[in-house]
Design a protein around this motif. Sequence first.
Motif, short mmCIF file in Angstrom:
data_model
loop_
_atom_site.label_atom_id
_atom_site.label_comp_id
_atom_site.label_asym_id
_atom_site.label_seq_id
_atom_site.Cartn_x
_atom_site.Cartn_y
_atom_site.Cartn_z
N LEU A 187 -10.78 -2.57 -13.90
CA LEU A 187 -10.73 -3.69 -14.23
C LEU A 187 -10.32 -4.87 -12.69
O LEU A 187 -11.20 -5.67 -11.99
CB LEU A 187 -10.38 -4.57 -15.20
N HIS A 188 -9.42 -4.16 -12.07
CA HIS A 188 -8.71 -4.82 -10.99
C HIS A 188 -9.86 -4.28 -9.83
O HIS A 188 -9.94 -5.46 -8.83
CB HIS A 188 -7.41 -3.80 -10.62
N MET A 189 -10.52 -3.67 -9.93
CA MET A 189 -11.50 -3.51 -8.85
C MET A 189 -12.91 -3.97 -9.07
O MET A 189 -13.64 -4.55 -8.33
CB MET A 189 -12.35 -1.67 -8.90
N TYR A 190 -13.27 -5.29 -10.29
CA TYR A 190 -13.68 -6.03 -10.88
C TYR A 190 -13.37 -7.85 -10.66
O TYR A 190 -13.69 -8.48 -10.41
CB TYR A 190 -14.37 -6.21 -12.05
N GLY A 191 -12.15 -8.05 -10.18
CA GLY A 191 -11.27 -8.79 -9.83
C GLY A 191 -11.76 -8.96 -11.78
O GLY A 191 -10.96 -11.03 -12.17
N ARG A 192 -11.12 -8.60 -12.33
CA ARG A 192 -10.83 -8.83 -14.14
C ARG A 192 -9.60 -8.85 -14.36
O ARG A 192 -9.68 -8.47 -15.88
CB ARG A 192 -12.24 -8.63 -14.57
N ALA A 193 -8.31 -8.49 -14.07
CA ALA A 193 -8.08 -8.22 -14.30
C ALA A 193 -6.33 -8.19 -13.49
O ALA A 193 -6.23 -8.62 -12.35
CB ALA A 193 -7.12 -6.37 -14.15
#
Length: 246
Positions: A187-193
């Motif tokens: 999720l880090h690659m989506y800015g969601r974590a």
Amino acid sequence: MFRRAATLFAALALAVGGLAGAAVTAPATASADSCYTWDRTLQRGASGSDVAQLQIRVAGWVGYGETLAIDGQYGPATEAAVQRFQSGYGLAADGVAGPQTYDRIYALQDADCTPIHFSHSEFNDNCGANNYYGGKVSAGTARENIRRVMWQLEALRHKLGDRPLVVTSGFRSESCNAAVGGSSTSLHMYGRAADLGLASGPTQCQMWSSARSAGFEEILGPGYPNHNDHVHVGNKSTRFWRAPNC
């Protein structure tokens, strides 16, 4: 200074209206803010972009295992989140977003609409690139996704006694994620974590446990592979909570 002047003006208008015997409607909010200003009272049944802005800021004030949709619709879930926010900050918990609720939010946010205890510099290191580029979504989307995470963390921080939460990893580009050994579906690659490190004030288990009532669906901690030195929190559509040592 502007906020105080606006508040005094509203109080004067009400006083004059009472003396004259005329009906005077107070403005929906007595203050203005350099980030975002609400200009009407919001309650169940309201809809619009101002509701969505409110939802972002109360997204961390949900019940156990709940998440709040940022859909611009002021339904029961939003009302309940506003009530918890109000109660958490010592306000009258009526679920109606008015001047006192907005003033509390204004006090909690910086001019760039991030909460006062978190900043983009903590989340966009991106292996030293200091930006939101190269992920699975556009830089603008990643930045907005992170802003929601920040507000959830602001709520989590307050629930944990306002002890500092130290972010060790936020947004990652695909190349950065690969370089640090992240999951191919991270999720880090989506800015969601975000990952919360050991330098945080609360213990890992305290953070993991409380995050379950801050709107996060992915929460990983001690005992889960490669998570003994941090707690991972993220936003996704399905629940995945693991921390065997908690």
